[in-house]
Design an enzyme around this catalytic site. Sequence first.
Site, PDB file in Angstrom:
ATOM      1  N   ASP A  31      50.830  39.161  40.648  1.00  0.00           N
ATOM      2  CA  ASP A  31      50.442  38.175  41.663  1.00  0.00           C
ATOM      3  C   ASP A  31      51.697  37.485  42.220  1.00  0.00           C
ATOM      4  O   ASP A  31      51.848  36.275  42.133  1.00  0.00           O
ATOM      5  CB  ASP A  31      49.492  37.169  41.001  1.00  0.00           C
ATOM      6  CG  ASP A  31      48.902  36.162  41.958  1.00  0.00           C
ATOM      7  OD1 ASP A  31      49.106  36.300  43.178  1.00  0.00           O
ATOM      8  OD2 ASP A  31      48.231  35.237  41.465  1.00  0.00           O
ATOM      9  N   ASP A  61      57.998  36.914  52.545  1.00  0.00           N
ATOM     10  CA  ASP A  61      59.243  36.825  53.316  1.00  0.00           C
ATOM     11  C   ASP A  61      59.348  37.983  54.322  1.00  0.00           C
ATOM     12  O   ASP A  61      58.440  38.797  54.444  1.00  0.00           O
ATOM     13  CB  ASP A  61      60.431  36.829  52.339  1.00  0.00           C
ATOM     14  CG  ASP A  61      61.557  35.923  52.816  1.00  0.00           C
ATOM     15  OD1 ASP A  61      61.851  35.932  54.034  1.00  0.00           O
ATOM     16  OD2 ASP A  61      62.154  35.222  51.977  1.00  0.00           O
ATOM     17  N   LYS A 116      52.666  37.284  45.355  1.00  0.00           N
ATOM     18  CA  LYS A 116      52.435  36.661  46.679  1.00  0.00           C
ATOM     19  C   LYS A 116      53.684  36.740  47.561  1.00  0.00           C
ATOM     20  O   LYS A 116      54.230  35.718  48.000  1.00  0.00           O
ATOM     21  CB  LYS A 116      51.991  35.201  46.548  1.00  0.00           C
ATOM     22  CG  LYS A 116      50.671  35.015  45.818  1.00  0.00           C
ATOM     23  CD  LYS A 116      50.206  33.566  45.869  1.00  0.00           C
ATOM     24  CE  LYS A 116      48.896  33.315  45.158  1.00  0.00           C
ATOM     25  NZ  LYS A 116      48.967  33.447  43.670  1.00  0.00           N
TER      26      LYS A 116
HETATM   27  O1  S5P Z   1      43.924  31.066  46.253  1.00  0.00           O
HETATM   28  C1  S5P Z   1      44.289  31.427  45.142  1.00  0.00           C
HETATM   29  C2  S5P Z   1      44.969  32.634  44.944  1.00  0.00           C
HETATM   30  C3  S5P Z   1      45.325  33.010  43.662  1.00  0.00           C
HETATM   31  S1  S5P Z   1      45.998  34.584  43.438  1.00  0.00           S
HETATM   32  N1  S5P Z   1      44.030  30.657  44.058  1.00  0.00           N
HETATM   33  C4  S5P Z   1      44.398  31.012  42.791  1.00  0.00           C
HETATM   34  O2  S5P Z   1      44.095  30.266  41.844  1.00  0.00           O
HETATM   35  N2  S5P Z   1      45.094  32.187  42.562  1.00  0.00           N
HETATM   36  C5  S5P Z   1      45.563  32.577  41.221  1.00  0.00           C
HETATM   37  O3  S5P Z   1      44.410  32.748  40.393  1.00  0.00           O
HETATM   38  C6  S5P Z   1      46.454  31.564  40.513  1.00  0.00           C
HETATM   39  O4  S5P Z   1      47.814  31.852  40.741  1.00  0.00           O
HETATM   40  C7  S5P Z   1      46.086  31.747  39.057  1.00  0.00           C
HETATM   41  O5  S5P Z   1      46.863  32.766  38.463  1.00  0.00           O
HETATM   42  C8  S5P Z   1      44.637  32.226  39.070  1.00  0.00           C
HETATM   43  C9  S5P Z   1      43.614  31.137  38.817  1.00  0.00           C
HETATM   44  O6  S5P Z   1      43.722  30.658  37.516  1.00  0.00           O
HETATM   45  P1  S5P Z   1      42.686  29.618  36.875  1.00  0.00           P
HETATM   46  O7  S5P Z   1      43.305  29.277  35.560  1.00  0.00           O
HETATM   47  O8  S5P Z   1      42.608  28.439  37.789  1.00  0.00           O
HETATM   48  O9  S5P Z   1      41.389  30.349  36.738  1.00  0.00           O
END
Ligand code: S5P
Length: 256
Positions: free
Chosen positions: A91, A96, A93
């Site tokens: 992940d 750039d 993201k």
């Molecule tokens: O919009 C987003 C996109 C991502 S990839 N919101 C997010 O929370 N994430 C990722 O999903 C974030 O980086 C984390 O690794 C995971 C959510 O984790 P949780 O512990 O909140 O369930």
Amino acid sequence: KVHPLSFEQRLSLIRNKVGRRLLEIMLKKQSNLAVAADVTTSEELLSIANEVGPQICILKTHMDIIQDWTESVSEKLVHLAKLHHFLIFEDRKFADIGNTVELQLTGGIFHIAQWADIVNAHIIAGPGTIQALSRSAEHCGILLLAQMSSKGNLAVQEYTQKALEFAQQYEDAVFGFISLGCIGDPNFLYFTPGVKLEGGGDSLGQQYTDPKTVIAIQGSDVAIVGRGIIQSSNRREAASTYRKACWDAYLQRLEE
Ligand code: S5P
């Protein structure tokens, strides 16, 4: 917006190889659960991969939060992914210009392109980001961020539509989105973070929705669960509970 097609029917619609491989794994394991292994040591990362591996279709990593990362961590992860039949989604993201993204993907100390099956990218910098990823990691499938789960984020309306257009232009490389649900095109898969059975949020703007809402109502395909499983005292059991909740929600969507 939510289409009525099953994962079996979607198999022939997905152009990207990794996307099709993922669907095959999902069908075989009856799992549309991805676990976000957001921990800071390699020991914990690998033990989570081993504990939840049998229940998941994807393990999502943030390699840059691991304090003792070495190449052998990625080798062990790949081994566990083969053993338990899941894909690895880094992940990162990417956001750039293409040239920088190419260096970030292949260089540094992480060499993401060598071990990740799936990577993701913001569309903020334009299609060059996607071109770089598809050129330097032909075997990686790409997800675009079309929507986000956090409070006040800017990925709305026209931005979300743009992500869909970009994906349609690069359909050989892009097979899906990070989004809150289906955004309209069954030729792509939808991955939704911010999922927790109890709902709620955290102190930094994360907003949680339960699996049933995300998958059965909003039409997402894969739920990404982090703290809901990671912070549980029995991760194995929690992963099994979430797998069933997510798969049942998918079956429920098919019936409607
Ligand atoms: O919009 C987003 C996109 C991502 S990839 N919101 C997010 O929370 N994430 C990722 O999903 C974030 O980086 C984390 O690794 C995971 C959510 O984790 P949780 O512990 O909140 O369930």
